[in-house]
Design an enzyme around this catalytic site. Structure first.
Site: not given
Length: 583
Positions: A25, A124-125, A299, A301, A303-304, A367, A386, A388, A399
């Site tokens: 990233r 991600s987020h 989020d 993508d 996954d959260r 993690t 998790e 997060s 996730k």
């Protein structure tokens, strides 16, 4: 059928191309440097075994953030240049991270092909846009993130790379239209197939959950619902799943149009950044007067997830514990029982208590979702999570934010199946959580994030915490001076994990202080940002007395928070007087 040639292009290594647990990233402007993306993609091809590249089928898609469309075309051309047989691209390049995992594991192409891996384009987020973040990671044939053995090889190759291979004469493929475009190269045919983003994922979800039961809940006049995609890729799935399949009203969806810059927002589903949803659910500084019964956010993508009830926030640690406690009776996929459960080390011990009560195998891992994937591949874990805002199960190897929302809707639908008719009040999210606490106790929990801290100061802070672990007697004297009502430390270490599947050792996974009453303080440096360092402080206190589980979380944790900040000398080392985000 158009033909192409393969060209070898000279290049030089870039510094700092080591992928973390979530891939590489950086800022978009970094990726836009000549050959920067090319180097990483070629290094990945070098790191993979020949059978995973030559003649293989690869998925290339992501969350649609800025620079994704350009990156997809580059990777298509480089795949052809490295003798990949075919590339699957989701329509418009939009494919959630959990859907990528599902496509790798479940999809069969029109010619019978199965995917062997995927390049996922996401940060991600993290925010998106011309001056924000971009990211890339590689997932393996099991649908999960590449293991360290592969990411280490990727990094090694990025430090020595001298050339990359590309089919520059392949024209850009129109990824807005479903269909197959074929080319002929030195090794034969090369196909690019653009497919529907949602079909495979929805099919998988319908095999896990009772959509009929959930639909009865969502169409009941007694139930109201709100879903916020934060302008991430979850928006590509939200209308089809919640509206078309489950009958929710279209007005239940907010920010569900995917945008390259996430609408200028920060696509992180927490109480700080999901402001519109938080207000609609009756929380925050400007709460709505008549909130829905259930709310959730995703989020960038997808996954959260964040789960909310009416004027009520469900912590991610409680969420996974509650899903595990109710899965067998509420979710058909788990009807035959759970193989085991697992959580990341910083996540609260709420899941531990459920596992003990239900006689389930339990695992505490570092993690990183790949650790859960190992357990799942070995048939040792069914549900994991998790703190997060990541929750999932063994249906894929990532996730899965929408899965978590459907799991909660399943629990609500099951508990209310006899209450949808008549005047009887529905059992709410808050009631489910309160009943869980009365049965298993409550783990008061909060996380303080200090984002974009100077790396030198962050490292000094962590080194000082390690020194404090040398003498617990002296440490407890210090704690007594800060807050005498706080319990005393009985164990302090840096978390180390030995994988029960492959025997690998993961060391220095977080600094832990464990107290006599079960409380915990944990400090970690996070690698999810693109600049600087993020210090995460996790604060947890267990309360099993049912008469004391209803306190405000920040009030209950105030003494322990005070100890955590002063003991670490946070202001001295970082200059910060307050965290960036509190969850």
């Amino acid at each position: 059928m158009a033909s192409f040639t393969v060209t070898s292009k000279q290049t030089n290594p870039f510094e700092g191309q080591k992928p973390g647990t979530s891939g590489l990233r950086k800022k978009v402007t970094v990726f836009q440097q000549p050959n920067y993306l090319h180097n990483f993609v070629q290094a990945t091809f070098y790191a993979l075994s020949v059978d995973r590249v030559h003649g293989a089928t690869l998925v290339v898609s992501g969350d649609g953030r800025y620079f994704s469309k350009e990156a997809i075309q580059i990777i298509i051309k480089m795949a052809a240049g490295n003798h990949v047989r075919r590339v699957w691209v989701a329509q418009n390049g939009l494919l959630s991270t959990p859907a990528v995992s599902a496509v790798i594991r479940e999809r069969v192409g029109h010619d019978g092909a199965k995917a062997t891996g995927a390049f996922i384009l996401t940060a991600s987020h993290n925010p998106g846009g011309p001056h924000e973040d971009f990211g890339i990671k590689y997932n393996m044939e099991n649908g999960g993130p590449a293991p360290e053995s592969v990411t280490n090889q990727i990094f090694i190759h990025t430090t020595t790379i001298k050339e990359y291979f590309i089919a520059e004469d392949i024209p850009d493929v129109d990824i807005s239209k479903i269909g197959v475009t074929s080319f002929t190269g030195p090794r034969g045919q090369f196909d690019v197939e653009v497919f529907d983003s949602t079909t495979d994922y929805i099919k998988l979800m319908k095999s896990i959950f009772d959509f009929g039961l959930i639909k009865k809940l969502l169409t009941s006049p007694k139930f109201s619902f709100c879903y916020d995609a934060l302008h991430g890729v979850a928006g590509a799935y939200a209308h089809k799943i919640f509206v078309e399949e489950l009958g929710a009203d279209g007005s239940s969806l907010i920010n569900c149009v995917p945008k390259e810059d996430f609408g200028g927002g920060h696509p992180d589903p927490n109480l700080t950044y999901a402001k519109e949803l938080v207000a609609r659910m009756g929380l925050g500084n400007s709460p709505a007067s008549d909130p829905p019964e259930f709310g959730a956010a995703a989020d960038g993508d997808a996954d959260r997830n964040m789960v909310l009830g009416k004027r009520f926030f469900v912590t991610p640690s409680d969420s996974v514990a509650i899903i595990a406690a109710n899965a067998v009776e509420a979710i058909p996929y788990f009807a035959s029982g759970l193989k085991g459960v697992a959580r990341s080390m910083p996540t609260s011990a709420a899941l531990d208590v459920v596992a003990k009560a239900l006689g389930l195998k339990f695992f505490e891992v570092p993690t990183g979702w790949k650790f859960f994937g190992n357990l799942m591949d070995a048939g040792m874990c069914s549900i994991c999570g998790e703190e997060s805002f990541g929750t999932g199960s063994d249906h894929i190897r990532e996730k899965d934010g929408i899965w978590a929302v459907l799991a909660w809707l399943s629990i609500l639908a099951f508990k209310n199946k006899d209450r949808l008719q008549g005047d009887e009040k529905l059992i709410s999210v808050e009631e489910i959580v309160l009943n869980h606490w009365s049965t298993y106790g409550r783990h008061y929990y909060t996380r303080y994030d200090y984002e974009n801290v100077e790396s030198a100061g962050a490292n000094e802070l962590m080194a000082n915490l390690v020194k404090l672990q040398y003498d617990l007697g002296e440490l407890n004297v210090l704690i007594r001076k800060i807050r005498p009502e706080v319990s005393f430390v009985i164990k302090a270490d840096e978390f180390e994990y030995k994988d029960p599947v492959d025997g690998s050792i993961s060391s220095k996974q977080g600094i832990r202080f464990i107290f006599n009453d079960g409380s915990r303080l944990i400090y970690r440096l996070s690698g999810t940002g693109s600049v600087g360092a993020t210090i995460r402080v996790y604060i947890e206190q267990y309360e099993k007395d049912p008469t004391k589980t209803g306190r405000d979380s920040q009030e209950a944790l105030a003494p322990l928070v005070d100890v955590a900040i002063k003991m670490s000398k946070m202001e001295q080392f970082t200059g910060r007087t307050a965290p960036t985000v509190i969850t």
